[in-house]
Scaffold this motif. Sequence first.
Motif, PDB file in Angstrom:
ATOM      1  N   GLY A   1      -4.535   1.794  -8.641  1.00 14.14           N
ATOM      2  CA  GLY A   1      -3.960   0.806  -7.732  1.00 14.14           C
ATOM      3  C   GLY A   1      -3.795  -0.573  -8.323  1.00 14.14           C
ATOM      4  O   GLY A   1      -2.978  -1.370  -7.836  1.00 14.14           O
ATOM      5  N   GLU A   2      -4.552  -0.909  -9.391  1.00 11.11           N
ATOM      6  CA  GLU A   2      -4.407  -2.238  -9.998  1.00 11.11           C
ATOM      7  C   GLU A   2      -2.989  -2.513 -10.464  1.00 11.11           C
ATOM      8  O   GLU A   2      -2.583  -3.669 -10.605  1.00 11.11           O
ATOM      9  CB  GLU A   2      -5.361  -2.397 -11.188  1.00 11.11           C
ATOM     10  CG  GLU A   2      -6.767  -2.829 -10.823  1.00 11.11           C
ATOM     11  CD  GLU A   2      -7.639  -1.671 -10.406  1.00 11.11           C
ATOM     12  OE1 GLU A   2      -8.821  -1.896 -10.130  1.00 11.11           O
ATOM     13  OE2 GLU A   2      -7.123  -0.523 -10.345  1.00 11.11           O
TER      14      GLU A   2
ATOM     15  N   VAL B   1     -16.172   5.414  -5.215  1.00  9.12           N
ATOM     16  CA  VAL B   1     -14.732   5.489  -4.958  1.00  9.12           C
ATOM     17  C   VAL B   1     -14.371   6.772  -4.220  1.00  9.12           C
ATOM     18  O   VAL B   1     -13.503   6.778  -3.335  1.00  9.12           O
ATOM     19  CB  VAL B   1     -13.956   5.363  -6.289  1.00  9.12           C
ATOM     20  CG1 VAL B   1     -12.488   5.672  -6.081  1.00  9.12           C
ATOM     21  CG2 VAL B   1     -14.124   3.969  -6.867  1.00  9.12           C
TER      22      VAL B   1
ATOM     23  N   ALA C   1      -1.502  -4.722  -7.935  1.00 10.44           N
ATOM     24  CA  ALA C   1      -2.291  -5.877  -7.491  1.00 10.44           C
ATOM     25  C   ALA C   1      -1.393  -7.098  -7.317  1.00 10.44           C
ATOM     26  O   ALA C   1      -0.527  -7.394  -8.153  1.00 10.44           O
ATOM     27  CB  ALA C   1      -3.390  -6.179  -8.503  1.00 10.44           C
TER      28      ALA C   1
ATOM     29  N   ASP D   1       0.823  -1.211   0.000  1.00 16.46           N
ATOM     30  CA  ASP D   1       0.000   0.000   0.000  1.00 16.46           C
ATOM     31  C   ASP D   1       0.855   1.259   0.000  1.00 16.46           C
ATOM     32  O   ASP D   1       0.588   2.217  -0.736  1.00 16.46           O
ATOM     33  CB  ASP D   1      -0.929   0.018   1.217  1.00 16.46           C
ATOM     34  CG  ASP D   1      -1.972  -1.080   1.193  1.00 16.46           C
ATOM     35  OD1 ASP D   1      -2.216  -1.657   0.117  1.00 16.46           O
ATOM     36  OD2 ASP D   1      -2.541  -1.361   2.268  1.00 16.46           O
TER      37      ASP D   1
ATOM     38  N   TYR E   1      -5.566   2.915  -0.805  1.00 19.24           N
ATOM     39  CA  TYR E   1      -5.209   2.014  -1.904  1.00 19.24           C
ATOM     40  C   TYR E   1      -6.466   1.532  -2.622  1.00 19.24           C
ATOM     41  O   TYR E   1      -6.542   1.539  -3.847  1.00 19.24           O
ATOM     42  CB  TYR E   1      -4.403   0.811  -1.400  1.00 19.24           C
ATOM     43  CG  TYR E   1      -4.206  -0.225  -2.484  1.00 19.24           C
ATOM     44  CD1 TYR E   1      -3.301  -0.004  -3.522  1.00 19.24           C
ATOM     45  CD2 TYR E   1      -4.955  -1.404  -2.500  1.00 19.24           C
ATOM     46  CE1 TYR E   1      -3.150  -0.920  -4.538  1.00 19.24           C
ATOM     47  CE2 TYR E   1      -4.809  -2.324  -3.518  1.00 19.24           C
ATOM     48  CZ  TYR E   1      -3.897  -2.082  -4.539  1.00 19.24           C
ATOM     49  OH  TYR E   1      -3.759  -3.000  -5.556  1.00 19.24           O
ATOM     50  N   HIS E   2      -7.471   1.137  -1.869  1.00 18.20           N
ATOM     51  CA  HIS E   2      -8.699   0.649  -2.497  1.00 18.20           C
ATOM     52  C   HIS E   2      -9.471   1.788  -3.158  1.00 18.20           C
ATOM     53  O   HIS E   2     -10.174   1.568  -4.144  1.00 18.20           O
ATOM     54  CB  HIS E   2      -9.547  -0.104  -1.482  1.00 18.20           C
ATOM     55  CG  HIS E   2      -8.984  -1.454  -1.158  1.00 18.20           C
ATOM     56  ND1 HIS E   2      -9.223  -2.565  -1.933  1.00 18.20           N
ATOM     57  CD2 HIS E   2      -8.139  -1.860  -0.171  1.00 18.20           C
ATOM     58  CE1 HIS E   2      -8.573  -3.599  -1.439  1.00 18.20           C
ATOM     59  NE2 HIS E   2      -7.904  -3.199  -0.373  1.00 18.20           N
TER      60      HIS E   2
ATOM     61  N   SER F   1      -7.971   4.019  -4.777  1.00 17.87           N
ATOM     62  CA  SER F   1      -7.212   4.284  -6.002  1.00 17.87           C
ATOM     63  C   SER F   1      -7.477   3.268  -7.101  1.00 17.87           C
ATOM     64  O   SER F   1      -6.993   3.440  -8.227  1.00 17.87           O
ATOM     65  CB  SER F   1      -5.706   4.296  -5.688  1.00 17.87           C
ATOM     66  OG  SER F   1      -5.219   2.973  -5.481  1.00 17.87           O
ATOM     67  N   LEU F   2      -8.233   2.222  -6.806  1.00 14.81           N
ATOM     68  CA  LEU F   2      -8.517   1.210  -7.813  1.00 14.81           C
ATOM     69  C   LEU F   2      -9.478   1.750  -8.863  1.00 14.81           C
ATOM     70  O   LEU F   2     -10.178   2.746  -8.647  1.00 14.81           O
ATOM     71  CB  LEU F   2      -9.120  -0.033  -7.152  1.00 14.81           C
ATOM     72  CG  LEU F   2      -8.247  -0.773  -6.140  1.00 14.81           C
ATOM     73  CD1 LEU F   2      -9.026  -1.925  -5.507  1.00 14.81           C
ATOM     74  CD2 LEU F   2      -6.963  -1.280  -6.779  1.00 14.81           C
TER      75      LEU F   2
ATOM     76  N   LEU G   1     -14.633   6.277  -0.606  1.00 11.54           N
ATOM     77  CA  LEU G   1     -13.498   5.605   0.031  1.00 11.54           C
ATOM     78  C   LEU G   1     -12.368   6.591   0.327  1.00 11.54           C
ATOM     79  O   LEU G   1     -11.700   6.494   1.360  1.00 11.54           O
ATOM     80  CB  LEU G   1     -12.993   4.471  -0.863  1.00 11.54           C
ATOM     81  CG  LEU G   1     -13.962   3.323  -1.140  1.00 11.54           C
ATOM     82  CD1 LEU G   1     -13.292   2.266  -2.015  1.00 11.54           C
ATOM     83  CD2 LEU G   1     -14.452   2.692   0.153  1.00 11.54           C
TER      84      LEU G   1
ATOM     85  N   ASN H   1      -4.497   1.600   3.582  1.00 13.52           N
ATOM     86  CA  ASN H   1      -5.277   0.502   3.013  1.00 13.52           C
ATOM     87  C   ASN H   1      -6.542   1.022   2.348  1.00 13.52           C
ATOM     88  O   ASN H   1      -6.902   0.613   1.235  1.00 13.52           O
ATOM     89  CB  ASN H   1      -5.623  -0.512   4.103  1.00 13.52           C
ATOM     90  CG  ASN H   1      -6.540  -1.609   3.607  1.00 13.52           C
ATOM     91  OD1 ASN H   1      -7.751  -1.543   3.775  1.00 13.52           O
ATOM     92  ND2 ASN H   1      -5.970  -2.620   2.980  1.00 13.52           N
ATOM     93  N   MET H   2      -7.223   1.953   3.022  1.00 15.61           N
ATOM     94  CA  MET H   2      -8.436   2.529   2.444  1.00 15.61           C
ATOM     95  C   MET H   2      -8.099   3.336   1.193  1.00 15.61           C
ATOM     96  O   MET H   2      -8.810   3.265   0.179  1.00 15.61           O
ATOM     97  CB  MET H   2      -9.127   3.413   3.477  1.00 15.61           C
ATOM     98  CG  MET H   2     -10.490   3.929   3.037  1.00 15.61           C
ATOM     99  SD  MET H   2     -11.735   2.632   2.889  1.00 15.61           S
ATOM    100  CE  MET H   2     -12.055   2.299   4.644  1.00 15.61           C
TER     101      MET H   2
END
Length: 386
Positions: free
Chosen positions: A113-114, A219, A117, A87, A200-201, A203-204, A222, A197-198
């Motif tokens: 963020g992918e 998004v 992955a 992250d 990062y998700h 940023s997906l 988040l 962590n939040m």
Amino acid sequence: MTATDWTPVFVLPNIPLEAAIGCEIAALAPAHDPRVRTLKRAHPSFRRFLSRFADNFGEKFEPSVLLLNTVAPPTFCDVAALASFRDLIALSAITRGRALELQHPRGHRVLFGEAFAIYPWMLDRHYEDVIGSTPAILGTHELSRFKGQSSPALFRTSLGENDIDQPLLASLMARWRRRYEVGEPARENVALMRSLNMAYHASLLPAGTETTFYDVGRVVSLWVSAFEILVHPGGNGQANRDKVFEMIERTCWAKAGSGQLAHDTGGKTKVKRTLASWLYQMLYECRNDFLHGNPVERGNLVLPTPQRTIFEYAAPLYRIALTAFLPLTYNVPRPSAEDARALGADIIDHMDFMRPQKSAEAALLTATRPPTGRAARRARITRPAP
């Protein structure tokens, strides 16, 4: 420390690296890194595993590898610690990429963020079979039948040293070590890893080909949570908009325009705050509308002057929040003026340290200017109908 002191834990097929990123405990390394090359020589099955990756059109490549020091304390071996490590690298790249893209739109930057992955299949610890592990699957298979692929949803965009916010990376890496090297970590370090962590998700990709403005609104929600986690006081305390404002306003601004208290952020008491706080207010209102079921349309996401979505500003704004939270300050003592060489080196180091901060602020300042060039053409194409 030699290359044999490392063990591969995960592979990341979507991010080609020019050089390794990490510390003496963990590293994200390209396949040409000496440690990975040594592991490939020592374990032919690992070499075959890395060689069995291709993109969706059959172009072969070797994925990046998340390495862990074999003598790392047990707390760093936990998946939570390894995910946090991923992250912090991802956010150090994405906040930088988003800031540059707002100023100089050209694409082909690491923006989602992918790119970071973690692949769900990996060789077992005996370097024999491949194991797949997610909340949805748990199984093994023969290496000879394995065919790894990169994500079909984004290009494999190379990441170099200049594509990463190095001061942010160094500070987050130090906090990561302090979070996981003790049994009872400080609350603020736990909050930081949880916020990353939040983020990062957030940023997906909002979704795939079927992305709608509802997905983008989700998004954005988040991102707001990532900010609120940073300011939560713990216990029965509460995180709210004003606490985020307070954190943002603590920033030591590098650009004069960033610190101007010229923007109305709403509320019963009319208080003028900085542009960064105003942008957070836009994120906050957008989150409330989308999550609370209020009537929404595509225009809810678009900032009027730049004709860009508020989503595009979230990552550099998060960098500003981290600047205040960590805090990110240049604390190296200034050398004597009599030592011209040392003084010159210090000036260069200070400029390098401040460059990502200035870039993040310059990115936010584009919210006050109409789009030009490629951004203007895109605005004309994507501007929501009245």
